[in-house]
Design a protein around this motif. Sequence first.
Motif, PDB file in Angstrom:
ATOM      1  N   ARG A  75      36.977   6.960  31.896  1.00 45.08           N
ATOM      2  CA  ARG A  75      36.427   7.483  30.647  1.00 45.08           C
ATOM      3  C   ARG A  75      35.124   8.156  30.611  1.00 45.08           C
ATOM      4  O   ARG A  75      34.889   8.911  30.322  1.00 45.08           O
ATOM      5  CB  ARG A  75      36.436   6.152  29.622  1.00 45.08           C
ATOM      6  N   GLU A  95      35.583  11.606  31.983  1.00 47.03           N
ATOM      7  CA  GLU A  95      36.015  12.538  31.016  1.00 47.03           C
ATOM      8  C   GLU A  95      35.144  12.884  30.080  1.00 47.03           C
ATOM      9  O   GLU A  95      35.271  14.180  29.433  1.00 47.03           O
ATOM     10  CB  GLU A  95      37.305  11.745  30.079  1.00 47.03           C
ATOM     11  N   GLN A  96      34.032  12.267  29.729  1.00 41.53           N
ATOM     12  CA  GLN A  96      33.036  12.410  28.687  1.00 41.53           C
ATOM     13  C   GLN A  96      31.814  13.436  29.272  1.00 41.53           C
ATOM     14  O   GLN A  96      30.778  13.196  29.126  1.00 41.53           O
ATOM     15  CB  GLN A  96      32.519  11.129  28.244  1.00 41.53           C
ATOM     16  N   LYS A  97      32.280  14.552  30.042  1.00 47.42           N
ATOM     17  CA  LYS A  97      31.128  15.353  30.573  1.00 47.42           C
ATOM     18  C   LYS A  97      30.222  16.076  29.830  1.00 47.42           C
ATOM     19  O   LYS A  97      29.214  16.157  29.953  1.00 47.42           O
ATOM     20  CB  LYS A  97      31.765  16.314  31.442  1.00 47.42           C
ATOM     21  N   ASP A  98      30.822  16.217  28.352  1.00 45.42           N
ATOM     22  CA  ASP A  98      29.875  16.876  27.399  1.00 45.42           C
ATOM     23  C   ASP A  98      29.226  16.122  26.441  1.00 45.42           C
ATOM     24  O   ASP A  98      28.570  16.432  25.561  1.00 45.42           O
ATOM     25  CB  ASP A  98      30.879  17.781  26.635  1.00 45.42           C
ATOM     26  N   GLU A  99      29.302  14.764  26.908  1.00 51.42           N
ATOM     27  CA  GLU A  99      28.331  13.785  25.669  1.00 51.42           C
ATOM     28  C   GLU A  99      26.922  13.741  26.145  1.00 51.42           C
ATOM     29  O   GLU A  99      26.621  13.347  27.463  1.00 51.42           O
ATOM     30  CB  GLU A  99      29.143  12.357  26.161  1.00 51.42           C
ATOM     31  N   GLU A 120      25.497   6.534  25.076  1.00 55.16           N
ATOM     32  CA  GLU A 120      26.602   6.451  24.228  1.00 55.16           C
ATOM     33  C   GLU A 120      27.819   6.782  25.065  1.00 55.16           C
ATOM     34  O   GLU A 120      28.909   6.074  25.033  1.00 55.16           O
ATOM     35  CB  GLU A 120      26.707   7.561  23.184  1.00 55.16           C
ATOM     36  N   ARG A 121      27.659   7.369  26.237  1.00 54.83           N
ATOM     37  CA  ARG A 121      28.612   7.647  27.115  1.00 54.83           C
ATOM     38  C   ARG A 121      28.876   6.675  28.112  1.00 54.83           C
ATOM     39  O   ARG A 121      30.133   6.261  27.912  1.00 54.83           O
ATOM     40  CB  ARG A 121      28.098   8.833  28.185  1.00 54.83           C
ATOM     41  N   THR A 162      30.658   3.851  25.277  1.00 49.85           N
ATOM     42  CA  THR A 162      32.062   3.894  25.167  1.00 49.85           C
ATOM     43  C   THR A 162      32.876   3.807  26.044  1.00 49.85           C
ATOM     44  O   THR A 162      33.896   3.400  25.825  1.00 49.85           O
ATOM     45  CB  THR A 162      32.064   5.621  24.796  1.00 49.85           C
ATOM     46  N   SER A 163      32.621   4.233  27.385  1.00 50.18           N
ATOM     47  CA  SER A 163      33.384   3.843  28.642  1.00 50.18           C
ATOM     48  C   SER A 163      33.687   2.053  28.731  1.00 50.18           C
ATOM     49  O   SER A 163      34.725   1.742  28.903  1.00 50.18           O
ATOM     50  CB  SER A 163      32.538   4.422  30.016  1.00 50.18           C
TER      51      SER A 163
END
Length: 239
Positions: free
Chosen positions: A58, A61-65, A70-71, A74-75
């Motif tokens: 996860r 996947e969140q490269k643009d966060e 928060e990144r 969330t993970s």
Amino acid sequence: METWGITHRGAVRQQNQDAFDARLLEDGRIIALVCDGMGGARAGNVASTMAVELFMRRFLEQKDEPNDQERMQTSAALANQEVFQRAANDPECAGMGTTLVAALAGPGEAVILNEGDSRAYHINQEGIVLVTRDHSLVEDMVERGELTREQARIHPHKNLITRALGAEPVLLADCFRQAMAPGDCLLLCSDGLSNVVTEQEMLYEVIHGGEIESCCQRLLDIALHRGAPDNVTAVLIRR
């Protein structure tokens, strides 16, 4: 930024229920985590492996966060949800959970999450500082003044944790921010290391013990020499 890691079942346990991962990101930062599973012979290994794999997947996947905290939260929340559901639906995994300590380390600072009693230490020429706070019975007793640090270290219930990833449907992981200057290090580890190797020994091995590339192995060797009653995992990050 550089990183090294090692994990070992120890000298007593038949299975290694620890897991870790560390990645160098495209932007030059490092994401790393250590998990120490619990919940029976099979389930502890399932919990820690699931948590590491799900968190890392996860996170990547969140490269643009743009928000690092928060990144990471969330993970960790996804990993918690999946481990909790597996424990609820698979009788062989009932009651399983895992600690988690994760760090996103860059040239200026590190963002650190923890749940349970796996730890993150900040180490440099000036000394060693425990960044995280254990979620454990003895840590609560120390804070209430019922135990000293030395008493806590040898307390018979020192391994009883009060929070774990996968134990509840909602994760309450703590977040810390740690400044990272050139030459600074972060050491992430399971309690199989911190219960056996002292902070001064960690400091010595990181700063003075020899080649930094072999530091995790040297720390593991100390734990094994002392009987390593638990699984041992260490991840070292250096700016």
